[in-house]
Design a protein around this motif. Structure first.
Motif, PDB file in Angstrom:
ATOM      1  N   ALA A 232       0.849  -1.185   0.000  1.00 37.30           N
ATOM      2  CA  ALA A 232       0.000   0.000   0.000  1.00 37.30           C
ATOM      3  C   ALA A 232       0.884   1.234   0.000  1.00 37.30           C
ATOM      4  N   PRO A 233       0.624   2.182  -0.922  1.00 41.94           N
ATOM      5  CA  PRO A 233       1.476   3.371  -0.947  1.00 41.94           C
ATOM      6  C   PRO A 233       1.258   4.236   0.290  1.00 41.94           C
TER       7      PRO A 233
ATOM      8  N   ILE B  84       0.726   7.498   2.419  1.00 43.91           N
ATOM      9  CA  ILE B  84       0.124   8.791   2.120  1.00 43.91           C
ATOM     10  C   ILE B  84       0.773   9.815   3.040  1.00 43.91           C
TER      11      ILE B  84
ATOM     12  N   ILE C 246       0.395   8.291 -12.827  1.00 45.22           N
ATOM     13  CA  ILE C 246       0.230   6.844 -12.673  1.00 45.22           C
ATOM     14  C   ILE C 246      -0.524   6.307 -13.877  1.00 45.22           C
TER      15      ILE C 246
ATOM     16  N   ARG D 261     -11.699   2.966 -11.224  1.00 45.78           N
ATOM     17  CA  ARG D 261     -11.938   2.727  -9.795  1.00 45.78           C
ATOM     18  C   ARG D 261     -10.630   2.455  -9.088  1.00 45.78           C
ATOM     19  N   LYS D 262      -9.753   1.676  -9.748  1.00 48.97           N
ATOM     20  CA  LYS D 262      -8.474   1.378  -9.122  1.00 48.97           C
ATOM     21  C   LYS D 262      -7.674   2.669  -8.947  1.00 48.97           C
TER      22      LYS D 262
ATOM     23  N   GLU E  71      -9.630   4.808  -6.153  1.00 46.59           N
ATOM     24  CA  GLU E  71      -9.794   4.255  -4.815  1.00 46.59           C
ATOM     25  C   GLU E  71      -8.517   3.634  -4.270  1.00 46.59           C
ATOM     26  N   GLN E  72      -7.696   3.062  -5.144  1.00 44.99           N
ATOM     27  CA  GLN E  72      -6.510   2.380  -4.641  1.00 44.99           C
ATOM     28  C   GLN E  72      -5.271   3.269  -4.758  1.00 44.99           C
ATOM     29  N   ASP E  73      -5.064   3.846  -5.939  1.00 49.25           N
ATOM     30  CA  ASP E  73      -3.904   4.704  -6.128  1.00 49.25           C
ATOM     31  C   ASP E  73      -4.156   6.109  -5.593  1.00 49.25           C
ATOM     32  N   ASN E  74      -5.426   6.385  -5.251  1.00 46.80           N
ATOM     33  CA  ASN E  74      -5.758   7.651  -4.603  1.00 46.80           C
ATOM     34  C   ASN E  74      -5.380   8.864  -5.453  1.00 46.80           C
TER      35      ASN E  74
END
Lengths: 339, 426
Positions: free
Chosen positions: B27-28, B30, B78, B94-95, B98-101
């Motif tokens: 998880a990156p 933040i 990204i 969505r990725k 929600e994931q890469d923000n």
């Protein structure tokens, strides 16, 4: 399935883990990461798993490898999209979600039976080809028919019903709906294969002539099994349509059709659990391959991983777990029971 | 079939899978004062893969030029890829969100994806989706989303001036149109017919689904008809397949091209299609040869950066569209000094008000639906420097989304579709 007790304990433990998954993820991942994993990895895996389970059910207990399961799922999705209120463009519209979902599931069951009826006299590679032909026929029909299906764009804005006052696309509403549906269908399939119907089906798989000689109607049982698989796939199709906020031909094209086969094979075709194991692996790699590996060539990574899984374990990942468990007990399982 | 595996094989296999799984879970972090995250979404698979690759080339080149900073903040880009299908584009978006923000998505490339992401953007708060190269008119014309911005022009706009040119200057009364059966070609055909039929022309449409490889039946029908010209609104590998088969069937009609037909992605491909494409007239937001310092500078930088790394002789339409939209994002970021707080309200307002010159030297501004008003070029394919290039010979200035028709009248014509191809006489 000569050991029902450990199997049931295992299933209950897995279910408990999945029910608690959002909370567990929240404990190890940042908030929005946990939500992403809940909805877009686990939730998506459950939805794909349901569709793949319809194939696993047919393949494991009937010996029929059908490539039309994603198509049947898509028929359910399209039926909902056509009838439900609020879809863009409105084709028929005017129905609430409960009625539209019921129509969708009925359409999937009927089209599943229809696929079974058309393919009833074929086996093995011929069954594979005829179901593939049906799948591509439906795909092209939907893609080129603007009036009923809005062609390539598909039907959008199918947001799903509100549940407990929350929109369906809320992470937890979606996840627990998918989980509940998957658990019910999984239990249903396990129950069904132990019922007289399921036993006849397994008899047909092993030797259709003997079953016929016993007085059972082989063709009718086959068609019924396709109808059951159609219903299961339809549940997955409806959930997938809500997840995608609509449906377009891409969702049922060749790629999607083959994905379901990959999921089933990677997970293992010896037990319905394989569908969900395969779907989870698929969802993870489909989402993260491009992050792990070169952006332009991530499909290579997906291919290599799947090839490796099939090479290491011909009965898929779930079969691999069974093998390792067998090795620990110093016994080698005899592999899948058929061939 | 029973395959025995040894304990070691099973363990190695299991360990490999566990490792691969763990790699995906990272998880990156933040951090405070983190860079602005822009998620790129284009198609690197399927019929538009070459266009998608070029889009990332151009975006990367522009970000490198700015040293990955805008409005005083670092930019992190990204990349994601879809296959020109709406549901895959949605999963990737969505990725990214929600994931890469990411704060902003730059993409997608094709029409159906654009409409799907427009719908998705409506469910988001505090995030912006800025179009890449998708050109379906309905994405912004009907039921627009407040979070969806498009600084590139749509397929209908790209045809501005072409219908009149074919009817009045080339004096052709009847055309056959071959086109893809999805939103973007609908928009292009609609834009062409709108002018052509009003000027007294007559058109017949031949539709084919995206990904079609065999056009022989259509070509036979066209060669038997008595039309004066052939309008080709395909792109990518579909366009290549059509033109190759048309050339092999001995097609001789004058050709009018859709915008993604007369493009570096087509002209750089080898094959018999090149011989028949010479002299083809088309309309669109770019031309290889255009006497504008902005463009000449952009092309020079593109060649220096990418010619040795698989780039085209001249940037593609997708590359230029992505850069135009990136410019919109950058203009917004500069105006608010990189401040995305308050659910991006100030940033989105700044983007709506942005005015700039794109790589072609065309003025870009947004209308009330956050859709670009910009210049469109009429091009002809000519042999220059020993290769086929598109040469701009006319420019329609400040084309809006309704091609100058009052909005209520334009909307009353209905959405472009295969049954509503815009051929309205009078």
């Amino acid at each position: 399935m000569s050991r029902p007790a450990p199997a049931i304990i295992g299933s209950v433990a897995a279910l408990a883990l999945l029910v608690l998954a959002p909370a567990l993820l929240l404990a190890v991942l940042p908030v929005n990461q946990a939500q992403f994993w809940t909805a877009n990895i686990l939730g998506r895996a459950l939805v794909f798993g349901i569709v793949a389970m319809s194939l696993t059910f047919l393949a494991t207990y009937g010996g029929f490898v059908s490539l039309a399961q994603m198509t049947v799922a898509g028929i359910a999705g399209y039926t909902v999209a056509i009838f439900v209120q609020g879809a863009v463009p409105t084709i028929v519209g005017g129905f609430g979600y409960p009625a539209a979902i019921a129509l969708g599931l009925a359409a999937a069951t009927v089209s599943g039976a229809l696929v079974g009826a058309i393919a009833v006299r074929t086996r093995d590679i011929y069954l594979l080809m005829i179901t593939l032909a049906l799948a591509m026929g439906v795909f092209r029909f939907i893609e080129t028919n603007i009036t009923w299906f809005n062609g390539y764009e598909g039907i959008r804005n199918v947001v799903g019903p509100e549940m407990f006052g929350l929109p369906f696309r809320n992470t937890y509403v979606f996840y627990y709906s998918a989980l509940g549906t998957a658990a019910l269908l999984y239990a249903f399939v396990l129950y069904l294969v132990r019922s007289p119907f399921g036993l006849v089906l397994q008899g047909i798989r092993d030797n259709p002539r003997r079953v016929a000689a016993l007085g059972y109607d082989v063709a009718l049982h086959r068609i019924a099994s396709f109808a059951v698989a159609g219903f299961v796939a339809g549940c997955g199709g409806v959930l997938a349509t809500f997840y995608n906020i609509g449906i377009s031909p891409g969702s049922i094209g060749l790629g999607a059709t083959v994905n379901i086969l990959i999921i089933s094979v990677v997970g293992g075709l010896w037990h319905p659990i394989g569908a969900f194991v395969g779907a989870l692996v698929f969802a993870v790699f489909d989402t993260f391959a491009a992050t792990i590996y070169d952006r332009n060539r991530f499909n290579t990574l997906i291919g290599v991983v799947f090839l490796a899984i099939v090479l290491v374990s011909p009965d898929g990942l779930s079969g691999l777990v069974r093998r390792i468990a067998g090795l620990l007990h110093n016994t080698v399982p005899t592999g899948s029971r058929r061939r | 079939m029973t395959i025995r595996i040894t304990r070691r094989q099973a363990l190695v296999g299991g360990a490999g899978i566990a490792l691969a799984g763990a790699a995906g879970i990272k998880a990156p972090a933040i951090a405070q004062n983190a860079p602005i995250r822009i998620g790129g979404l284009t198609t690197l698979e399927g019929p538009f893969a070459t266009g998608g690759q070029d889009a990332y080339r151009c975006v990367q080149m522009e970000l490198e030029r700015l040293n990955y900073t805008a409005g005083g903040r670092k930019i992190e880009f990204i990349r994601e890829s879809s296959n020109a299908q709406a549901d895959v584009a949605l999963a990737r978006a969505r990725k990214l969100i929600e994931q890469d923000n990411v704060d902003i998505i730059l993409g997608p490339l094709s029409g159906a994806e654009g409409i799907a992401l427009r719908d998705y953007s409506r469910t988001l708060t505090g995030k912006s989706i800025v179009n890449g190269s998708s050109g379906a008119s309905d994405t912004t014309l009907r039921n627009p989303s407040p979070n969806f911005f498009r600084f590139s022009t749509d397929g209908t706009q790209w045809m501005a001036g072409l219908g009149n040119h074919v009817r009045k200057t080339m004096n052709i009364a009847e055309v056959a149109i071959v086109a893809g059966d999805y939103a973007f070609p609908y928009a292009q055909v609609f834009g062409f017919n709108l002018e052509f039929c009003r000027a007294g022309g007559k058109s017949t449409q031949y539709w084919a689904p995206l990904g079609t490889t065999d056009f022989s039946a259509q070509i036979a029908q066209i060669n038997r008809s008595s039309v004066g010209a052939l309008v080709v609104v395909h792109g990518g590998t579909d366009g290549l397949a059509f033109m190759t088969q048309y050339a092999q069937a001995g097609g001789k009609l004058p050709l009018i091209g859709g915008s993604i037909m007369a493009d570096a992605t087509m002209l750089s491909a080898r094959g018999p299609h090149r011989s028949v494409m010479m002299g083809m007239v088309s309309g669109g937001p770019i031309a290889d040869i255009n006497d504008d310092p902005n463009w000449n500078d952009f092309v020079a930088r593109y060649r220096a950066r990418w010619l040795k790394e698989g780039g085209f002789q001249s940037p593609s339409i997708h590359g230029v569209n992505y850069v135009t939209n990136l410019q919109g994002i950058l203009a917004g970021l500069e105006a608010v000094r990189g401040d995305l707080s308050g659910n991006q309200a100030a940033f989105q307002k700044a983007m709506s008000a942005a005015k700039f010159k794109n790589p072609m030297g065309a003025e870009v501004s947004l209308d009330k639906n956050r859709q670009a008003i910009s210049d469109i070029f009429l091009n002809r394919i000519e042999e220059r420097d020993g290769r086929a290039q598109t040469v701009a010979f006319a420019r329609a200035s400040q084309v809006n989304q309704t091609l100058g028709v009052p909005e209520d009248r334009f909307l009353a014509l209905g959405a472009p579709s295969r049954d509503n191809a815009g051929c309205i006489a009078g």
